[in-house]
Design an enzyme around this catalytic site. Structure first.
Site: not given
Ligand code: NG1
Ligand code: ZN
Length: 541
Positions: A67, A502
């Protein structure tokens, strides 16, 4: 069970030795440095085949992408039969299989367990695979294919696709009523809905930042189906720049500035997508040359407002109605606007698309978006049936029929399986054109509260435990009262803390009436996290 098959799986696995890493299937599947992934990929090839067997041989998707992360990273997610994310119980199976030291035995056990509780077991197994433009994806797909072969599953490698395109194709393969199961079928369905909706309207051109990734390729491909109805220029198309480096939706949202690789002009429309094209944010320069961002919250309020109007004028009555799902990252002004101006119910859930998606099913029309630009709309079966019934009704008045047809085209324009930057952009463009709105008109619906996100490195991010859709922390003890004290002193202040799903960090979010206050609140909360949750490295300053 076929011993030879398991032996074969085990023999092939020696090509993909497991490094000394603890893997977790998180909100975005597995995501790590690409060199740590071959063993995971091999095992996910096996799991995808097993999942298909457990779903009566329905096709399962396997998407190789990281991503919005750096080009050196990669990842893998499985897609369930209706194009939705992998079922929660199987996330645990994925983690178990990825970490197993004896893959032959683990797969044998898992197969036995799954088969014993499964209603429609099939011995076949069908999977489709795709990847984004990361160079590491080529070999990683190969590892998954090796696994599928060894495990005697059938597979189709679809090459480079956006994540939402693969979700769409999985859905159509198992549910042909949804559309034609091919990339071309995707462009045809979406473009024809868009052309229906915008017939006889003039649309202004849009400049797209493709994040140097797959989005750039696929927006250009979609352009060919739009018959010049929407003039598009694609920047950061991957010919020179690096994937997601100082560009793309995540960069634009987090840094709240223009991506590199395009010169912004006052009066022009811009949008950025991320590295696998499932997110989109809009932006423009106002007359004073200031950068203005229209994020996922602005998109969801635009879409919800439009559905609200069209539902009223089409006189469709729905039991569970229209609703919006957000996370704690949604700007406070957007929630207030939905609540008091549009009078649309709002639900708040934990971060992670699967939580939003699930909650959106509670409504007849469930609009969900993360502030970062990932989102879509879900329609209930009841809504679909009522809409079709009204369209067929001989007594339906012509002026109502026009609205119903718009509603139908809008529904066809949506990729219900997952957030989709191509579909979302065309929805936004169609709504803006119908309303005759510029980005400035849209932007003026409400004013975002200034906000700031920070990341804090800690020893172990799992020491931070949250509740109330992640809006409060329960552990470490004492952290929440400190946050409350800091927030209390700030006008329109709001702040929360959560462990990332993530990345190996704890995230802090703060918003307030002014930029300075949002900045200082985020800093003060970050320092508390550092002190109470075992911060490492330099203390935030
Ligand atoms: P995490 O790393 O859990 O904050 C991020 C994005 C989520 C979602 C995931 C999956 C933010 C604050 N967090 O998650 O919204 O998109 O990645 O890709 O943007
Ligand atoms: Zn994406």
């Amino acid at each position: 069970m076929d011993e030879e098959m398991f032996q074969n799986v085990l023999n092939k696995a020696s090509k993909y030795p497991k490094p000394d890493v603890k893997y977790t299937y998180g909100t975005a599947g597995f995501r790590l440095k690409a060199e740590l992934l071959p063993s995971v990929m091999y095992r996910m090839g096996l799991l995808a085949v097993l999942r298909s067997r457990a779903c009566g041989n329905q096709t399962i998707g396997l998407m190789v992408t990281a991503s919005h992360n750096a080009v050196q990273d990669n990842g893998v997610k499985l897609i369930d039969p209706m194009g939705e994310m992998l079922e929660a119980a199987w996330e645990n199976h994925a983690t178990e299989l990825a970490n197993s030291e004896d893959i032959g035995q683990c797969l044998r056990d898992l197969t036995k367990r799954v088969k014993s509780t499964c209603q429609d077991w099939s011995n076949d197994g069908n999977i489709v695979l795709a990847r984004d433009t990361r160079p590491s994806g080529v070999e990683l797909v190969q590892s998954a294919l090796d696994a599928a072969k060894a495990f005697r599953g059938k597979f189709k490698d679809l090459g480079i696709l956006t994540t939402p395109q693969l979700h769409y194709i999985v859905r159509c393969t198992n549910d042909p009523d949804y559309g034609k199961a091919s990339e071309e079928g995707y462009y045809q369905k979406i473009s024809s809905a868009f052309l229906k909706l915008t017939k006889s309207l003039t649309l202004s051109s849009i400049n797209i930042d493709g994040a140097n990734g797959v989005g750039a390729l696929k927006f250009a491909a979609m352009g060919k189906y739009l018959e010049n109805a929407l003039p598009m220029r694609v920047y950061n198309d991957g010919t020179s720049g690096e994937l997601n480096k100082n560009c793309g939706a995540d960069f634009v949202k987090v840094s709240q500035k223009a991506p590199e690789g395009l010169e912004m002009i006052v009066g022009e429309k811009y949008a950025s997508v991320d590295g696998d094209a499932d997110r989109i944010v809009y932006f423009y320069l106002d007359e004073t040359g200031s950068f203005r961002l229209l994020d996922g919250d602005k998109i969801s309020t635009l879409i919800a407002g439009f559905f609200k109007d069209i539902l009223v004028s089409s006189r469709l009555t729905l039991e569970r109605g229209l609703g919006v799902v957000q996370t704690a990252y949604a700007n406070g002004s957007s929630t207030a606007y939905l609540d008091s101006h549009l009078a649309v119910p709002v639900a708040c859930v934990k971060t992670g698309v699967k939580h939003l998606h699930k909650k959106a099913n509670d409504f007849d029309i469930g609009v969900y978006f993360e502030a970062n630009g990932h989102g879509t709309v879900l329609f209930s079966d009841d809504f679909k049936a009522k809409l079709n019934e009204a369209l067929l009704g001989a007594e339906t008045l012509p002026e109502i029929r026009v609205k119903l047809e718009d509603l139908k085209a809008l529904m066809e324009l949506v990729n219900e399986t997952v957030g989709d930057s191509i579909s979302d952009m065309l929805i936004v463009e169609a709504i803006l054109a119908k309303k005759g709105w510029s980005l400035k008109d849209w932007d003026q619906c409400y004013v975002d509260l200034p906000n700031r996100q920070r990341k804090i490195q800690v020893n172990d991010r799992t020491v931070v435990v949250t509740t109330d859709a992640e809006r409060k922390v329960t552990l470490p003890k004492g952290l929440q009262p400190e946050i409350d004290k800091l927030v209390a002193g700030v006008k329109n202040g709001r702040s929360f803390v959560r462990p990332s799903g993530t990345e190996d960090v704890v995230r802090v979010y703060a918003e307030a009436a002014t930029r300075e206050e949002a900045e200082s609140l985020a800093l003060a909360v970050a320092r508390k996290v550092y002190d109470l949750a075992g911060g490492v490295g330099v203390k935030p300053h």
